[in-house]
Design a protein around this motif. Structure first.
Motif, mmCIF file in Angstrom:
data_model
loop_
_atom_site.group_PDB
_atom_site.id
_atom_site.type_symbol
_atom_site.label_atom_id
_atom_site.label_comp_id
_atom_site.label_asym_id
_atom_site.label_seq_id
_atom_site.Cartn_x
_atom_site.Cartn_y
_atom_site.Cartn_z
ATOM 1 N N ILE A 90 86.986 -41.602 25.415
ATOM 2 C CA ILE A 90 86.289 -40.912 26.688
ATOM 3 C C ILE A 90 84.914 -40.877 26.769
ATOM 4 O O ILE A 90 84.080 -40.340 25.943
ATOM 5 N N TYR A 91 84.316 -41.425 27.688
ATOM 6 C CA TYR A 91 82.818 -40.847 28.258
ATOM 7 C C TYR A 91 82.741 -40.175 29.317
ATOM 8 O O TYR A 91 83.617 -40.573 30.408
ATOM 9 N N ILE A 92 81.864 -39.088 29.411
ATOM 10 C CA ILE A 92 82.134 -38.502 30.894
ATOM 11 C C ILE A 92 80.465 -38.132 31.254
ATOM 12 O O ILE A 92 79.715 -38.203 30.421
ATOM 13 N N ASN A 93 80.515 -38.505 32.561
ATOM 14 C CA ASN A 93 79.270 -38.409 33.247
ATOM 15 C C ASN A 93 79.464 -37.192 33.991
ATOM 16 O O ASN A 93 80.571 -37.177 35.003
ATOM 17 N N THR A 94 78.482 -36.107 33.991
ATOM 18 C CA THR A 94 78.613 -35.082 35.113
ATOM 19 C C THR A 94 77.168 -34.975 35.871
ATOM 20 O O THR A 94 76.159 -34.900 35.067
ATOM 21 N N ALA A 95 77.046 -35.024 36.979
ATOM 22 C CA ALA A 95 75.929 -34.674 37.545
ATOM 23 C C ALA A 95 76.102 -33.326 38.433
ATOM 24 O O ALA A 95 77.132 -32.959 38.733
ATOM 25 N N GLY A 96 74.861 -32.937 38.752
ATOM 26 C CA GLY A 96 74.987 -31.318 39.320
ATOM 27 C C GLY A 96 73.987 -31.134 40.358
ATOM 28 O O GLY A 96 73.226 -31.774 40.279
ATOM 29 N N VAL A 97 74.518 -30.085 41.302
ATOM 30 C CA VAL A 97 73.510 -30.002 42.236
ATOM 31 C C VAL A 97 73.683 -28.549 42.540
ATOM 32 O O VAL A 97 74.588 -27.622 42.281
ATOM 33 N N GLY A 98 72.234 -27.842 42.320
ATOM 34 C CA GLY A 98 72.221 -26.347 42.498
ATOM 35 C C GLY A 98 71.347 -26.013 43.439
ATOM 36 O O GLY A 98 70.452 -26.777 44.048
#
Lengths: 344, 344
Positions: A148-156
């Motif tokens: 598994i590779y995971i990308n998380t992008a975030g908005v704050g």
């Protein structure tokens, strides 16, 4: 030559068709991702999520996670992917609102591993008060990925007008570290090296935004924030010192490293100051706010071990200097070789 | 046994240390990513970008790209990663504002391939009017990746109050398709199968947001938008029909497929209606707006071949029906096997 196949249900593992856009992919989205993360409509989601826009400024960040092994004491690639991106947002002084989750799965991955990882993500997001609002799944052939590779992008949302950046750092600033160094990196490295240091060595992976918010809410004019990840304290402070054109002067005696981490580092020939954490940060702020900031940081569980580790001075000799245990000052350089790949 | 090594400069290829957080990683960020994408401050970026927040609602999306081969006629994994995410935002009727870029690089990747991909991303973003605001780089060992995987997440502004979703679809709606099907998927599949269909077969990868914006600006009450990617027209419309609880009725004669795409599909045993595009979308809207919408879509280069392909009816027999070339109506089901993996 006849080989007796090991009985194994194909349906317990990821197949290429799980990424093909058809029935199996929809089933995976429903049974694994929507089951864990929820969905506003309960249906297979739209291509993007439409959300309320915060007032003021936005913080936007991205991080991919390729940690090996996928599961480790203190977390797994899923909880790490939430904490890492929440922390990147926190380092702008932002309140994390929304995360996206992009998965690259390797054919043959056991579905129960994926389920554990996805549930850890959901739980980490719940505890951090952030919503996973949209996702994507791709499948690559066996041998073209690593589980598994995971990308998380975030908005704050950025609830302040501070310019939190290395360019805001000034001579006289205090450098506060939120806790002891190196637990996450040494947990991963010990697993990979097949070493056991007992129950105690466990990742420090944790969300830092509430500790940062305590500083911002109290009106402390924070100059720079940085989580201590790849490259460790040395790389993090080298970058900040170089970018600001000033000298950061550390006191080695004041930098907390647990005995078990120091022992593991010694055995593997690693410098604890170059080892990654996933739940530690540096706050650089005007010296006169040092006591109040330490008090606030120590009031939060994740930063209960906060301490002063150095100060910023006008440039002299080199960007990063450290007074060692014997009182001798030495220059610390940006790490240049391959010390600790794939710890996040 | 003595092996004469092939002379090769290590410095022309990605090394594990490019992902380690030290000097080499910073050099890569500066010389490849910041050189192509730019940076507000010119320095190694902060962990997140702080940006102005649009009024009204936000659209947020993510997509990972694992296409093989990395480069193909009409684009590469970089331009595709920009178009794919811009299009996911466009399918909410959003104006794309910001993209993030997460790279997973395989040890040994030639730096010139990375440079070409990154420059294609930068150019595609420039042409689409969207900013790549922050990024991340990880490196995995040789054999644990496939050259380059890219995740792009996107943030857009939603300048309307429409509920663009399968649940807004109504009986009587017209189904408009923005152009001919299958070029992207068959370009990739032909390359992989080692087939050459001459110069003509070229990916349709393109940004769709301006075509969508023309509909929204004109006040057309669009009910649903969907780009025709994995699973092709069949999967896309099956999903929408199932989610809306209605029947979508297509007319096969009205669905444009170029002769070379049809020939390539025939040779490889594929159904053109299940083949992915990366520059085509479906607009579902009230029948009375059909003519105006077609006129607006045809006024944009990317959708100059727009046409009516079917209508929405009350549920009967099955979610997706198609009247074939001989006048016989048949049921189309969601594709269930592995038809076309890794085309995006």
């Amino acid at each position: 030559m006849f080989e007796c196949p090991v009985p194994e249900s194909v349906s317990d593992r990821i197949q290429m068709a799980h990424g093909g856009g058809g029935r199996l992919m929809n089933d995976l989205i429903r049974s694994v991702f929507l089951e864990a993360f929820g969905s506003p409509s309960g249906s297979v989601q739209n291509d993007s999520a439409v959300l309320s826009s915060p007032a003021g400024r936005l913080a936007v960040t991205t991080d991919s996670f390729v940690v090996q092994p996928l599961e480790f004491p203190g977390g797994n690639i899923g909880s790490l992917a939430v904490h890492g991106t929440v922390n990147d947002l926190a380092m702008s002084g932002a309140e994390p609102l929304y995360l996206t989750a992009g998965f690259i799965l390797e054919e043959g991955l056991p579905l129960d591993v994926l389920n554990r990882v996805v549930h850890s993500m959901a739980e980490a997001a719940r505890l951090a008060g952030v919503r996973i609002v949209t996702g994507d799944t791709k499948v690559v052939e066996r041998g073209k990925g690593d589980g598994i590779y995971i990308n998380t992008a975030g908005v704050g949302a950025v609830p302040h007008d501070l310019e939190i950046s290395p360019s805001s750092v000034r001579p006289g600033d205090s450098i506060l570290l939120s806790g002891d160094l190196g637990r996450h990196g040494m947990t991963i490295m010990s697993l990979r090296a097949g070493l056991s240091f007992g129950e105690a060595l466990c990742s420090d992976s944790a969300p830092l935004h509430e500790s940062v918010a305590a500083l911002i809410r109290a009106g402390i004019p924070v100059h720079c924030l940085r989580d201590v990840t790849r490259g460790g304290l040395t790389a993090t402070l080298s970058e900040i010192a170089e970018a600001s054109g000033l000298t950061v002067r550390l006191d080695e005696m004041s930098i907390p490293v647990r005995d078990d981490v120091r022992a593991a580092c010694g055995l593997l020939g690693l410098d604890p100051l170059q080892v990654a954490c996933e739940g530690r940060y540096l706050a650089i702020l005007p010296g006169e706010y040092e006591d109040e900031a330490l008090r606030l940081m120590r009031g939060c569980g994740v930063s209960s071990g906060a301490c002063l580790v150095g100060r910023v001075e006008e440039f002299r000799t080199a960007p990063l200097l450290m007074k060692g245990r014997l009182g001798v000052e030495r220059v610390l350089g940006m790490p240049s070789g391959m010390q600790l790949p794939r710890i996040c």
